[in-house]
Design a protein around this motif. Structure first.
Motif, PDB file in Angstrom:
ATOM      1  N   GLU A  38      -0.459  21.007  -4.307  1.00  0.00           N
ATOM      2  CA  GLU A  38       0.906  20.833  -3.815  1.00  0.00           C
ATOM      3  C   GLU A  38       0.920  20.577  -2.312  1.00  0.00           C
ATOM      4  OE1 GLU A  38       5.208  23.202  -3.638  1.00  0.00           O
ATOM      5  OE2 GLU A  38       3.472  24.101  -4.633  1.00  0.00           O
ATOM      6  N   LEU A  39       0.084  21.308  -1.567  1.00  0.00           N
ATOM      7  CA  LEU A  39       0.003  21.092  -0.122  1.00  0.00           C
ATOM      8  C   LEU A  39      -0.603  19.724   0.200  1.00  0.00           C
ATOM      9  CD1 LEU A  39      -1.144  24.592   1.205  1.00  0.00           C
ATOM     10  CD2 LEU A  39       1.113  23.533   1.405  1.00  0.00           C
ATOM     11  N   ALA A  40      -1.588  19.315  -0.597  1.00  0.00           N
ATOM     12  CA  ALA A  40      -2.203  17.999  -0.386  1.00  0.00           C
ATOM     13  C   ALA A  40      -1.183  16.896  -0.638  1.00  0.00           C
ATOM     14  CB  ALA A  40      -3.407  17.829  -1.308  1.00  0.00           C
TER      15      ALA A  40
ATOM     16  N   PHE B 174       0.829  -1.205   0.000  1.00  0.00           N
ATOM     17  CA  PHE B 174       0.000   0.000   0.000  1.00  0.00           C
ATOM     18  C   PHE B 174       0.866   1.259   0.000  1.00  0.00           C
ATOM     19  CE2 PHE B 174      -2.075   3.375   2.480  1.00  0.00           C
ATOM     20  CZ  PHE B 174      -3.206   3.590   1.706  1.00  0.00           C
ATOM     21  N   LEU B 175       1.929   1.262   0.826  1.00  0.00           N
ATOM     22  CA  LEU B 175       2.794   2.435   0.919  1.00  0.00           C
ATOM     23  C   LEU B 175       3.604   2.642  -0.357  1.00  0.00           C
ATOM     24  CD1 LEU B 175       4.017   1.977   4.601  1.00  0.00           C
ATOM     25  CD2 LEU B 175       2.464   3.746   3.755  1.00  0.00           C
ATOM     26  N   ILE B 176       4.077   1.549  -0.949  1.00  0.00           N
ATOM     27  CA  ILE B 176       4.821   1.671  -2.208  1.00  0.00           C
ATOM     28  C   ILE B 176       3.924   2.229  -3.305  1.00  0.00           C
ATOM     29  CG2 ILE B 176       6.039   0.414  -4.022  1.00  0.00           C
ATOM     30  CD1 ILE B 176       7.606   0.799  -1.419  1.00  0.00           C
ATOM     31  N   MET B 177       2.677   1.766  -3.353  1.00  0.00           N
ATOM     32  CA  MET B 177       1.726   2.322  -4.315  1.00  0.00           C
ATOM     33  C   MET B 177       1.507   3.803  -4.047  1.00  0.00           C
ATOM     34  SD  MET B 177      -1.111  -0.752  -4.478  1.00  0.00           S
ATOM     35  CE  MET B 177      -2.255   0.303  -5.369  1.00  0.00           C
ATOM     36  N   GLY B 178       1.508   4.180  -2.763  1.00  0.00           N
ATOM     37  CA  GLY B 178       1.361   5.581  -2.409  1.00  0.00           C
ATOM     38  C   GLY B 178       2.525   6.420  -2.909  1.00  0.00           C
ATOM     39  N   VAL B 179       3.740   5.873  -2.830  1.00  0.00           N
ATOM     40  CA  VAL B 179       4.918   6.592  -3.330  1.00  0.00           C
ATOM     41  C   VAL B 179       4.809   6.807  -4.834  1.00  0.00           C
ATOM     42  CG1 VAL B 179       7.417   6.452  -3.677  1.00  0.00           C
ATOM     43  CG2 VAL B 179       6.428   5.792  -1.477  1.00  0.00           C
TER      44      VAL B 179
ATOM     45  N   ALA C 252       2.057  17.224  -0.318  1.00  0.00           N
ATOM     46  CA  ALA C 252       3.018  17.278   0.782  1.00  0.00           C
ATOM     47  C   ALA C 252       2.477  16.567   2.017  1.00  0.00           C
ATOM     48  CB  ALA C 252       3.346  18.734   1.113  1.00  0.00           C
ATOM     49  N   ALA C 253       1.187  16.770   2.321  1.00  0.00           N
ATOM     50  CA  ALA C 253       0.573  16.117   3.485  1.00  0.00           C
ATOM     51  C   ALA C 253       0.582  14.603   3.329  1.00  0.00           C
ATOM     52  CB  ALA C 253      -0.852  16.627   3.672  1.00  0.00           C
ATOM     53  N   LEU C 254       0.217  14.133   2.141  1.00  0.00           N
ATOM     54  CA  LEU C 254       0.235  12.700   1.883  1.00  0.00           C
ATOM     55  C   LEU C 254       1.660  12.155   1.941  1.00  0.00           C
ATOM     56  CD1 LEU C 254      -2.363  12.367  -1.028  1.00  0.00           C
ATOM     57  CD2 LEU C 254      -2.604  11.538   1.319  1.00  0.00           C
ATOM     58  N   GLY C 255       2.603  12.949   1.451  1.00  0.00           N
ATOM     59  CA  GLY C 255       4.000  12.525   1.475  1.00  0.00           C
ATOM     60  C   GLY C 255       4.506  12.309   2.886  1.00  0.00           C
ATOM     61  N   VAL C 256       4.169  13.232   3.787  1.00  0.00           N
ATOM     62  CA  VAL C 256       4.586  13.093   5.184  1.00  0.00           C
ATOM     63  C   VAL C 256       3.998  11.823   5.785  1.00  0.00           C
ATOM     64  CG1 VAL C 256       4.391  14.085   7.500  1.00  0.00           C
ATOM     65  CG2 VAL C 256       4.899  15.564   5.554  1.00  0.00           C
ATOM     66  N   LEU C 257       2.705  11.576   5.535  1.00  0.00           N
ATOM     67  CA  LEU C 257       2.041  10.400   6.097  1.00  0.00           C
ATOM     68  C   LEU C 257       2.615   9.105   5.526  1.00  0.00           C
ATOM     69  CD1 LEU C 257      -1.684  11.599   6.087  1.00  0.00           C
ATOM     70  CD2 LEU C 257      -0.141  11.413   8.049  1.00  0.00           C
ATOM     71  N   ILE C 258       2.854   9.090   4.217  1.00  0.00           N
ATOM     72  CA  ILE C 258       3.359   7.872   3.575  1.00  0.00           C
ATOM     73  C   ILE C 258       4.757   7.521   4.067  1.00  0.00           C
ATOM     74  CG2 ILE C 258       4.162   6.929   1.370  1.00  0.00           C
ATOM     75  CD1 ILE C 258       1.727   8.293   0.077  1.00  0.00           C
TER      76      ILE C 258
ATOM     77  N   ALA D   6       1.496  12.361  -9.210  1.00  0.00           N
ATOM     78  CA  ALA D   6       0.760  13.587  -8.874  1.00  0.00           C
ATOM     79  C   ALA D   6       1.693  14.795  -8.867  1.00  0.00           C
ATOM     80  CB  ALA D   6       0.085  13.430  -7.516  1.00  0.00           C
ATOM     81  N   SER D   7       2.910  14.618  -8.365  1.00  0.00           N
ATOM     82  CA  SER D   7       3.870  15.725  -8.325  1.00  0.00           C
ATOM     83  C   SER D   7       4.252  16.176  -9.727  1.00  0.00           C
ATOM     84  CB  SER D   7       5.123  15.305  -7.545  1.00  0.00           C
ATOM     85  OG  SER D   7       4.813  15.003  -6.197  1.00  0.00           O
ATOM     86  N   LEU D   8       4.471  15.208 -10.622  1.00  0.00           N
ATOM     87  CA  LEU D   8       4.835  15.546 -12.002  1.00  0.00           C
ATOM     88  C   LEU D   8       3.680  16.250 -12.713  1.00  0.00           C
ATOM     89  CD1 LEU D   8       6.757  12.307 -13.075  1.00  0.00           C
ATOM     90  CD2 LEU D   8       7.724  14.560 -12.568  1.00  0.00           C
ATOM     91  N   LEU D   9       2.469  15.747 -12.515  1.00  0.00           N
ATOM     92  CA  LEU D   9       1.311  16.372 -13.146  1.00  0.00           C
ATOM     93  C   LEU D   9       1.103  17.793 -12.636  1.00  0.00           C
ATOM     94  CD1 LEU D   9      -1.285  13.431 -13.147  1.00  0.00           C
ATOM     95  CD2 LEU D   9      -0.091  14.412 -15.115  1.00  0.00           C
ATOM     96  N   ASN D  10       1.273  17.980 -11.343  1.00  0.00           N
ATOM     97  CA  ASN D  10       1.069  19.309 -10.781  1.00  0.00           C
ATOM     98  C   ASN D  10       2.177  20.269 -11.208  1.00  0.00           C
ATOM     99  OD1 ASN D  10      -0.529  21.029  -9.026  1.00  0.00           O
ATOM    100  ND2 ASN D  10       1.227  21.033  -7.650  1.00  0.00           N
TER     101      ASN D  10
END
Length: 248
Positions: free
Chosen positions: A183-185, A158-163, A187-193, A169-173
């Motif tokens: 971008e903030l969303a 699950f976490l690898i899929m999140g990465v 970043a928040a997901l990145g911290v949690l993952i 998402a980062s490239l698209l944004n």
């Protein structure tokens, strides 16, 4: 909290039991070996983070960062850390432990140059605050991953899929959307993952010790384990910096 430095005659290790003569069984030796193994991983990881920080500061102070940003050389430097990770991860069987160690230090140094641009974007004070906040969170999460009885192996996929999702998402944004809110969303997901990966990787590395102890791979697993935790720390730091960093 248990005192790991307490003498053995004063404390029995977790999971040990005295035999008929009152001596502690080999589980004590196993626990000592595990602690030594994990301490080696943490030492390599912390030394790599320290080297990255020193190189980043030196790169900015010397003007190398400012001179290279935007050039073709900088593009190569920015992509080099990815090449190191792929080479170490997929070529570990071909390399000796010594070769992996050299690659790890080289990777940490190149990463320092690549990350030095944060000193051109954020204030030194906010970078320091974010670093110590990340260090505290990392220590707590890793300790939980080491001590918890809960099996975290199911989190891995699950976490690898999140990465992977974070990268897409980062490239698209960055190239198509350009939304500050997104971008903030991210970043928040990145911290949690990467918080989850810190606990997961710690438990995984602990389990690997019992599988590889006494083999040549045990030495390699220390370097590769340090690389995993280093990546968790650096990525958590970079995502958290988007929240706590004050722009110059």
């Amino acid at each position: 909290m248990a005192d790991w430095n307490q003498n053995q005659h004063e404390r029995q290790g977790f999971g040990t039991a005295p035999d008929a003569r009152g001596d502690v069984t080999d589980n004590t030796v196993m626990d000592q070996g595990l602690r030594k193994h994990m301490l080696s991983i943490y030492n390599y990881m912390a030394s790599g983070v320290l080297l990255t920080g020193i190189v980043a500061l030196a790169s900015v102070a010397s003007g190398i960062t400012g001179a290279l940003v935007g050039s073709g050389i900088w593009f190569v430097i920015a992509l080099s850390p990815i090449a190191f990770v792929l080479l170490m991860s997929f070529g570990a069987n071909k390399f000796s432990a010594g070769a992996l160690q050299v690659m790890f230090w080289s990777y940490a140094a190149v990463m320092g140059v690549a990350l030095s641009t944060i000193f051109l974007i954020y204030s030194p004070g906010s970078i320091a605050v974010t670093f110590f906040a990340t260090a505290g969170a990392f220590a707590g999460l890793s300790l939980w991953g080491y001590t918890t009885k809960k099996d975290l192996s199911g989190m891995g996929s699950f976490l690898i899929m999140g990465v992977v999702g974070l990268i897409i998402a980062s490239l698209l944004n960055a190239f198509l959307i350009g939304s500050p809110g997104l971008e903030l969303a991210i970043a928040a997901l990145g911290v949690l993952i990467f918080a989850g990966l810190t606990a997961y990787d710690t438990q995984r590395l602990k389990a690997e010790y019992f599988h590889f102890r006494g083999t040549e791979w045990a030495k390699k697993s220390i370097i590769l384990g340090a690389l995993s935790l280093y990546l968790d720390f650096i990525n958590m730091f970079m995502f958290l910096l988007r929240f706590l960093g004050s722009r110059e």
